[in-house]
Design an enzyme around this catalytic site. Structure first.
Site, PDB file in Angstrom:
ATOM      1  N   ASP A 195       0.863  -1.181   0.000  1.00 16.94           N
ATOM      2  CA  ASP A 195       0.000   0.000   0.000  1.00 16.94           C
ATOM      3  C   ASP A 195       0.897   1.227   0.000  1.00 16.94           C
ATOM      4  O   ASP A 195       1.409   1.639   1.044  1.00 16.94           O
ATOM      5  CB  ASP A 195      -0.915   0.013   1.225  1.00 16.94           C
ATOM      6  N   CYS A 254     -12.746  -8.449  -3.796  1.00 16.90           N
ATOM      7  CA  CYS A 254     -13.993  -7.922  -3.236  1.00 16.90           C
ATOM      8  C   CYS A 254     -13.954  -6.397  -3.192  1.00 16.90           C
ATOM      9  O   CYS A 254     -14.702  -5.780  -2.425  1.00 16.90           O
ATOM     10  CB  CYS A 254     -14.214  -8.465  -1.828  1.00 16.90           C
ATOM     11  N   ALA A 255     -13.096  -5.783  -3.999  1.00 15.29           N
ATOM     12  CA  ALA A 255     -12.931  -4.330  -3.966  1.00 15.29           C
ATOM     13  C   ALA A 255     -13.706  -3.674  -5.110  1.00 15.29           C
ATOM     14  O   ALA A 255     -14.852  -3.278  -4.941  1.00 15.29           O
ATOM     15  CB  ALA A 255     -11.454  -3.975  -4.007  1.00 15.29           C
ATOM     16  N   ARG A 256     -13.085  -3.582  -6.280  1.00 15.32           N
ATOM     17  CA  ARG A 256     -13.737  -3.040  -7.467  1.00 15.32           C
ATOM     18  C   ARG A 256     -13.306  -3.867  -8.669  1.00 15.32           C
ATOM     19  O   ARG A 256     -12.129  -4.209  -8.822  1.00 15.32           O
ATOM     20  CB  ARG A 256     -13.378  -1.567  -7.689  1.00 15.32           C
ATOM     21  N   ASP A 280     -16.245 -10.997  -6.240  1.00 23.52           N
ATOM     22  CA  ASP A 280     -17.525 -10.441  -5.808  1.00 23.52           C
ATOM     23  C   ASP A 280     -17.864  -9.175  -6.570  1.00 23.52           C
ATOM     24  O   ASP A 280     -18.974  -8.657  -6.445  1.00 23.52           O
ATOM     25  CB  ASP A 280     -17.482 -10.145  -4.306  1.00 23.52           C
ATOM     26  N   GLU A 285     -21.407  -4.805 -14.141  1.00 19.42           N
ATOM     27  CA  GLU A 285     -22.278  -5.542 -13.226  1.00 19.42           C
ATOM     28  C   GLU A 285     -23.742  -5.406 -13.646  1.00 19.42           C
ATOM     29  O   GLU A 285     -24.234  -4.291 -13.786  1.00 19.42           O
ATOM     30  CB  GLU A 285     -22.084  -5.019 -11.803  1.00 19.42           C
ATOM     31  N   HIS A 304     -21.687  -9.032  -5.862  1.00 17.03           N
ATOM     32  CA  HIS A 304     -21.354  -7.787  -5.158  1.00 17.03           C
ATOM     33  C   HIS A 304     -22.057  -7.713  -3.803  1.00 17.03           C
ATOM     34  O   HIS A 304     -22.782  -6.762  -3.498  1.00 17.03           O
ATOM     35  CB  HIS A 304     -21.734  -6.567  -6.009  1.00 17.03           C
TER      36      HIS A 304
END
Length: 338
Positions: A195, A254-256, A280, A285, A304
Site C-alpha cells: 500500500d 472484493c474491492a472493485r 464479488d 455488473e 457484489h
C-alpha cells in the site's frame, strides 16, 4: 426544515427516517423516496457513477428540501441546479461517487460520506470467499446437492490449498485490508502488504510491508485486492502481473471489478496457471451473458455482496443521521468531503 431520505432496498427510506428522528427529534419534516437498487443494478446517471433512480424523480422529491440523505440517488449537476434550497447531501457509503462534487462545491452544498460503515462486513466476506475458493466449497456443495458424494475432492490433486503457512499478499491496507490481515494472521497465514499510501510502521502492525507490487506478487500464494479504483489502479492486475504469481496461486477481489483484467484472469484460469479465483465485483455488473467469466474454470462468483449485512445498513443510517445532527447544530461535520 425539510429533509429527504432517499433510500433503497438495502438502506430503506424508513431506516434513514428512524435514525434521523432519533438524532434530531420530530420538529423537522422527513420525506421519503424509494430507489430501486439493488433489485435494479446501479450504473452511471448523466455524469455520476454507481447511481440508482433518475434525475427528474429526485428533482421532484427534493423540492424545498435543505438536506438529502441517500446511498445511491443521482445528485448530478442538473439535480443540484434545480434544488436551490439544498445545503447538505449525506451519502450512506464509503465514496460519494453518485454526487457531482464539483457542482456541489460551486453551489455551496456540503457533501458527507459514511466511511467505515461496511469495513467489517467486507473483511468477513473476503475471508469467507477466499476460503470458499481455496477449499472448493461451492463446487463440492453443488455436487452433494446433485446426489454425488464427491470423494475425489479428498485426493491430493483436488482438495485445494490451505491458509496455514501460506503467504497472502494484500493490495491495499485500509479499513478493510487491515481487518483481513488480522483475520488471516489468526488462521496461520503469513501476510504481506502493499500500500504505497500507508505508513510502513502502521503496516507492520498487520504484516510484512512490501514496497514493490511485483515483489509482492512473486511471493504470494494468494492475492486479495483492497485498493480504491482510481485512474492509477484501473487494470492494476493484468496479464503481466498475473504471470508474476507462483503457479497455482489464488486471486480474490472484493474491492472493485476494474482493478483486475478479467480476460487476463480467464486466460490464467483456463491455462491452469492459477489454481482458482473468487470475485464479488466485476468491471460490468452484472457480467454480460457472453462474458468469459461465466464459463471460466475454478472461479467462484458472487453478486457484489461483500458489503451487505444487516449491521451495515444500520451503520450507514446512524452515521448519516449523526452528520445531519451536526449540521443542524452548527457543528463541524465529521466526514465532509466538500
Amino acid at each position: 426544515m425539510r429533509i429527504l431520505a432517499a433510500g433503497d432496498h438495502f438502506v430503506a427510506p424508513d431506516l434513514f427516517a428512524r435514525e434521523l428522528t432519533a438524532e434530531i427529534g420530530t420538529d423537522h419534516t422527513i420525506d421519503q423516496l424509494h430507489l430501486p437498487w439493488p433489485l435494479t443494478p446501479f450504473g452511471p446517471v448523466s455524469e455520476v457513477d454507481e447511481a440508482s433512480g433518475d434525475e427528474d424523480t429526485l428533482l421532484a422529491a427534493l423540492r424545498g428540501a435543505r438536506v438529502c440523505v441517500t446511498q445511491m440517488a443521482p445528485v448530478t449537476r442538473k439535480v443540484l441546479d434545480g434544488s436551490p434550497d439544498l445545503r447538505l447531501v449525506v451519502v450512506g457509503r464509503g465514496g460519494p461517487v453518485n454526487v457531482n462534487l464539483d457542482a456541489a462545491k460551486e453551489r455551496g452544498v456540503q457533501v458527507c460520506n459514511t466511511p467505515g460503515r461496511n469495513a467489517a462486513a467486507t473483511a468477513e466476506y473476503t475471508v469467507g470467499l477466499l476460503l470458499a475458493t481455496m477449499r472448493r466449497i461451492p463446487e463440492t456443495s453443488a455436487a452433494l446437492t446433485a446426489g454425488h458424494w464427491a470423494g475425489e475432492f479428498y485426493t491430493y490433486d483436488n482438495c485445494g490449498p490451505g491458509l496455514d503457512g501460506a503467504t497472502v499478499g494484500l493490495i491495499g491496507c485500509g479499513a478493510v485490508g487491515s481487518r483481513v490481515a488480522r483475520a488471516l494472521t489468526a488462521l496461520g497465514a503469513h501476510v504481506c502488504l502493499y500500500d504505497p499510501y500507508a505508513d510502513p510502521d502502521t503496516l507492520r502492525e498487520w504484516g510484512t510491508p512490501v514496497d514493490d507490487l511485483d515483489a509482492l506478487l512473486r511471493r504470494s500464494d494468494v492475492v486479495s485486492l483492497h485498493a480504491r479504483l482510481t485512474p492509477e489502479t484501473r487494470g492494476l492486475l493484468g496479464a503481466r502481473e498475473l504471470a508474476l504469481l507462483p503457479e497455482g496461486a489464488v486471486v480474490v477481489n472484493c474491492a472493485r471489478g476494474a482493478l483486475l483484467d478479467e480476460d487476463a484472469l480467464c486466460d490464467a484460469l483456463e491455462s491452469g496457471r492459477l489454481a482458482a479465483a473468487g470475485l464479488d465485483v466485476f468491471a460490468v455488473e452484472p457480467p454480460p451473458a457472453d462474458s468469459r467469466l461465466r464459463t471460466a474454470p475454478r472461479l467462484v462468483m458472487t453478486p457484489h455482496l461483500a458489503g451487505a449485512n444487516i449491521s451495515v445498513a444500520h451503520n450507514a443510517a446512524r452515521i448519516a443521521a449523526a452528520e445531519v445532527g451536526r449540521f443542524l447544530r452548527g457543528e463541524p461535520l465529521a466526514h465532509r468531503v466538500v
